[in-house]
Design a protein around this motif. Structure first.
Motif, PDB file in Angstrom:
ATOM      1  N   LYS A   1      -4.594  -7.113  -3.452  1.00  0.00           N
ATOM      2  CA  LYS A   1      -3.707  -7.978  -2.657  1.00  0.00           C
ATOM      3  C   LYS A   1      -4.329  -8.332  -1.311  1.00  0.00           C
ATOM      4  CE  LYS A   1      -0.593  -4.747  -2.547  1.00  0.00           C
ATOM      5  NZ  LYS A   1      -1.270  -3.629  -3.220  1.00  0.00           N
ATOM      6  N   SER A   2      -4.798  -7.301  -0.617  1.00  0.00           N
ATOM      7  CA  SER A   2      -5.417  -7.562   0.692  1.00  0.00           C
ATOM      8  C   SER A   2      -6.638  -8.445   0.530  1.00  0.00           C
ATOM      9  CB  SER A   2      -5.834  -6.253   1.362  1.00  0.00           C
ATOM     10  OG  SER A   2      -4.725  -5.440   1.591  1.00  0.00           O
ATOM     11  N   THR A   3      -7.448  -8.101  -0.441  1.00  0.00           N
ATOM     12  CA  THR A   3      -8.664  -8.876  -0.664  1.00  0.00           C
ATOM     13  C   THR A   3      -8.323 -10.342  -0.905  1.00  0.00           C
ATOM     14  OG1 THR A   3      -9.645  -6.903  -1.655  1.00  0.00           O
ATOM     15  CG2 THR A   3     -10.762  -9.000  -2.042  1.00  0.00           C
TER      16      THR A   3
ATOM     17  N   PHE B   1       0.337 -12.394   5.921  1.00  0.00           N
ATOM     18  CA  PHE B   1       0.773 -11.074   6.384  1.00  0.00           C
ATOM     19  C   PHE B   1       0.250 -10.028   5.415  1.00  0.00           C
ATOM     20  CE2 PHE B   1       3.968 -13.948   8.041  1.00  0.00           C
ATOM     21  CZ  PHE B   1       4.293 -13.433   9.293  1.00  0.00           C
ATOM     22  N   ASP B   2      -0.452  -9.022   5.946  1.00  0.00           N
ATOM     23  CA  ASP B   2      -0.927  -7.943   5.070  1.00  0.00           C
ATOM     24  C   ASP B   2      -0.155  -6.665   5.379  1.00  0.00           C
ATOM     25  OD1 ASP B   2      -2.218  -6.351   3.317  1.00  0.00           O
ATOM     26  OD2 ASP B   2      -4.233  -6.610   4.162  1.00  0.00           O
ATOM     27  N   GLU B   3       0.856  -6.401   4.604  1.00  0.00           N
ATOM     28  CA  GLU B   3       1.708  -5.221   4.788  1.00  0.00           C
ATOM     29  C   GLU B   3       2.098  -5.011   6.252  1.00  0.00           C
ATOM     30  OE1 GLU B   3       1.144  -1.878   2.414  1.00  0.00           O
ATOM     31  OE2 GLU B   3      -0.389  -2.779   1.132  1.00  0.00           O
ATOM     32  N   PRO B   4       2.776  -5.992   6.822  1.00  0.00           N
ATOM     33  CA  PRO B   4       3.031  -5.942   8.266  1.00  0.00           C
ATOM     34  C   PRO B   4       3.969  -4.821   8.693  1.00  0.00           C
ATOM     35  CG  PRO B   4       4.252  -7.726   7.256  1.00  0.00           C
ATOM     36  CD  PRO B   4       3.326  -7.196   6.198  1.00  0.00           C
TER      37      PRO B   4
HETATM   38 MG   LIG Z   1      -4.012  -3.779   1.134  1.00  0.00          MG
END
Ligand SMILES: [Mg+2]
Ligand SMILES: Nc1ncnc2c1ncn2[C@@H]1O[C@H](COP(=O)(O)OP(=O)(O)OP(=O)(O)O)[C@@H](O)[C@H]1O
Lengths: 216, 255
Positions: free
Chosen positions: B47-49, B167-170
């Protein structure tokens, strides 16, 4: 006639100490500018730059300062560059400082969390701004204790300039010792002069370090 | 403008490797303007990638990524241009610790839009107000709570007037009592119509604002559906080896 080691003689040593301070300051400023470039090259994306900076740092960390000074003083004239002793010593010390400061600041730059660079890049900032606005202020703060510590070494390192005939504090001491035949008193005075320059720096460095530790 | 017809984000057959590990597998995704996407999936699913590829914090080896119809060049030459209208908010906030909240917000507009100090300050104060932090403008990150820091980070991104927010797991790094204030801020942004992709496990937020919920596993998009559908009949996620996202509405997602 043998002279006493009295006030005029002490004054002569203090005159020399003025040059010690000036030499240290010049070497630190010039070496700092060059050292910053070395640190940036050492952390650059380009592999050639990183490699070049690594070799540069190794040369100055892996050879005695005296050899580096001799190299500049005796070596450069052979290449057709006539330098007076002041310029030669300043250049030698500055090069030496750039190697060490480059390595110290490289460590500081790499100690800045990667998230800082990412956040800055994600905003669209270019390399210049990422470095100047975000990374270097944090890196230099992290490196401050080590930087001041190196400055203390640099001050003491200027004593080697005496061997090239430059009348800074140590050479001034030699001259006074020769005419007073009181080496113990003279060199105690010279030692005290160095101590008086270095102690505040050492204390300052220790204080900076404690402050950094407290902030975590 | 010709570009306005293009989708906000388009990924075509995107694959990415970290060394030998393939972390994105032939991902296709189109995000329309104003669309809100919630991206979820197990840890390590990519997901982040995926979102980091959109502003080229990561490089992809295969496929194309277009942002507002402009293709991200393989050599990264136009990455800075693209980042200027794609804002990003990180799990760890990543505020600049040596700058006040206000200075954090003023930096990029000053350097990139080259606006004056007063204009940058006015803009920054506007966005700090929007995240309800105008009173804290002069504080340093260390003087702010996690939730406040994250809202400053959101304001900082908004100051570049982005068309798209990632947004990455804000809220993952926040204490539970601070999650709501950040989610509320994000809901307000969503209501204002900005395009967003949000990696989160806050399914209440997904229900409240997402147009589509996307489920990823092992670098693949396995499911993409509006929240009502996603939470009622999850075919791909019934595979026994995959954890099901928590379907209960969580804290703070009421608009
Ligand atoms: Mg991640
Ligand atoms: N810089 C990197 N170098 C090597 N491997 C990486 C790197 N970043 C991520 N990975 C790997 O890529 C895969 C996908 O990681 P990613 O961070 O995108 O997952 P994620 O879905 O965001 O997980 P999480 O929910 O834990 O944040 C993981 O297997 C991870 O270990």
């Amino acid at each position: 006639m043998i002279r006493e080691f009295g006030f005029p003689e002490l004054l002569f040593v203090l005159e020399g100490a003025r040059w010690t301070i000036l030499l240290s300051a010049l070497a630190f400023v010039c070496g700092g500018a060059l050292g910053l470039a070395v640190a940036l090259a050492r952390t650059a994306r380009s592999r050639e730059l990183r490699w070049g900076a690594t070799v540069y740092i190794q040369i100055f960390q892996g050879t005695p300062l005296l050899i580096q000074l001799f190299f500049v003083f005796f070596g450069l004239p052979l290449l057709g560059l006539q330098l007076n002793v002041w310029l030669a010593v300043t250049i030698g010390l500055a090069l030496h400082a750039s190697g060490y400061l480059g390595e110290i600041w490289r460590g500081g730059i790499q100690a800045v969390p990667a998230g800082q660079v990412e956040a800055a890049r994600a905003l669209g900032l270019g390399y210049r701004s990422v470095m100047i606005d975000v990374v270097l202020p944090q890196a230099l703060r992290i490196s401050l204790p080590a930087t001041v510590g190196f400055l203390v070494n640099l001050v003491k390192g200027t004593a080697l300039a005496a061997l090239l005939g430059l009348t800074e504090a140590t050479r001034a001491g030699q001259l006074m010792s020769n005419i007073t035949f009181e080496p113990l008193r003279v060199y105690s005075a010279v030692g005290l002069v160095y101590f008086a320059i270095c102690l505040p720096l050492t204390l300052w460095s220790a204080r900076l370090e404690r402050r950094l530790l407290r902030r975590g | 403008m010709e570009q306005s017809a293009a989708p906000a984000i388009r990924l075509e057959h995107v694959s990415k490797w970290f060394g030998k590990l393939k972390v994105l597998q032939d991902v296709d995704l189109t995000v329309n303007r104003g669309e809100h996407i919630v991206l979820c999936g197990p840890s390590g699913s990519g997901k982040s990638t995926l979102i980091r590829c959109i502003n080229r914090l990561e490089e992809v080896q295969e496929g194309r990524i277009l942002v507002d119809g402009v293709e991200l060049r393989g050599d990264g030459r136009n990455a800075e241009d693209i980042r200027r209208h794609v804002g990003m908010v990180f799990q760890q906030f990543n505020l600049f610790p040596h700058m006040t909240a206000l200075e954090n917000c003023m930096l990029a507009p000053r350097r990139i839009h080259r606006i004056g100090k007063d204009e940058a300050r006015a803009r920054a104060m506007g966005h700090l107000e929007r995240v309800h932090l105008a009173d804290h403008a002069q504080k340093y990150p260390a003087q702010l709570s996690g939730g406040q820091q994250q809202r400053v980070a959101i304001a900082r991104a908004l100051c570049m007037n982005p068309d798209i927010l990632l947004f990455d797991e804000p809220t993952s790094a926040l204490d539970p009592e601070m999650v709501k204030e950040v989610l509320d801020t994000m809901v307000e942004l969503a209501d204002a119509g900005i395009t967003m992709i949000c990696v989160t496990h806050e399914m209440g937020f997904a229900r409240a604002v997402a147009h589509r919920v996307i489920f990823m596993d092992r670098g693949e998009i396995l499911e993409s559906a509006p929240p009502e559908e996603f939470f009622s009949a999850p075919p791909a996620r019934t595979r026994p080896d995959l954890p099901r996202p928590d379907p209960q509405p969580l804290r703070g997602a009421s608009p």
